[in-house]
Motif scaffolding. Structure first.
Motif, PDB file in Angstrom:
ATOM      1  N   VAL A  84       0.867  -1.175   0.000  1.00 46.55           N
ATOM      2  CA  VAL A  84       0.000   0.000   0.000  1.00 46.55           C
ATOM      3  C   VAL A  84       0.905   1.226   0.000  1.00 46.55           C
ATOM      4  CG1 VAL A  84      -1.843   1.244   1.191  1.00 46.55           C
ATOM      5  CG2 VAL A  84      -1.788  -1.261   1.257  1.00 46.55           C
ATOM      6  N   ARG A 129      -1.231  -1.039  -4.206  1.00 46.03           N
ATOM      7  CA  ARG A 129      -2.474  -0.288  -4.007  1.00 46.03           C
ATOM      8  C   ARG A 129      -2.101   1.108  -3.539  1.00 46.03           C
ATOM      9  NH1 ARG A 129      -6.186  -4.893  -0.934  1.00 46.03           N
ATOM     10  NH2 ARG A 129      -5.917  -6.479  -2.564  1.00 46.03           N
ATOM     11  N   THR A 158      -8.027   0.101   4.265  1.00 45.66           N
ATOM     12  CA  THR A 158      -7.291  -0.334   3.073  1.00 45.66           C
ATOM     13  C   THR A 158      -6.085  -1.186   3.466  1.00 45.66           C
ATOM     14  OG1 THR A 158      -7.978   1.685   1.932  1.00 45.66           O
ATOM     15  CG2 THR A 158      -6.126   0.473   0.980  1.00 45.66           C
TER      16      THR A 158
END
Length: 127
Positions: A58, A88, A104
């Motif tokens: 992430v 991501r 997330t």
């Protein structure tokens, strides 16, 4: 030899390797921090992971701690270090992204474990 003298020698070797002889205190401090970050948090300095396909990274768009390839020619993209990993992207900086996009990060952890389970199943010895 003291810890301070050891760190000083390490820093001087690294700076000499970059061809830098002197600079303003701000420039020297910035360079020192970049050297430390590169030395201890750059993933290319660590052993290869067994299953990079299961890794989900992430990335915060405005992260000033993590240097990205578009910011520095010497930095490799995470996909070059861990081929097959998923990236991501979330809005925010290093800390604000974690605080405002915590879901997330949690989802990435769950999904990575799911991918790892599939990898283990497909690579298990067959009897």
């Amino acid at each position: 030899m003291t810890l301070i003298s050891t760190v000083k020698q390490w820093y001087q070797r690294r700076v000499r390797g970059l061809g830098v002889r002197n600079g303003s205190p701000d420039k020297i401090t910035t360079m020192y921090m970049r050297l430390l970050i590169d030395e201890f948090s750059n993933l290319k300095n660590y052993p290869e992971v067994a299953c990079p396909d299961a890794a989900i990274v992430v990335v915060a768009k405005s992260d000033l701690y993590v240097t990205r390839p578009e910011d520095d020619d010497m930095i490799k993209d995470i996909s070059e270090i861990w081929p097959g990993c998923e990236v991501r992207v979330v809005d925010g900086g290093h800390i604000s992204s974690y605080l405002t996009h915590n879901h997330t990060f949690r989802r990435a952890i769950y999904d990575a474990f799911d991918k790892l389970d599939l990898w283990v199943e497909s690579n298990a010895p067959k009897n």
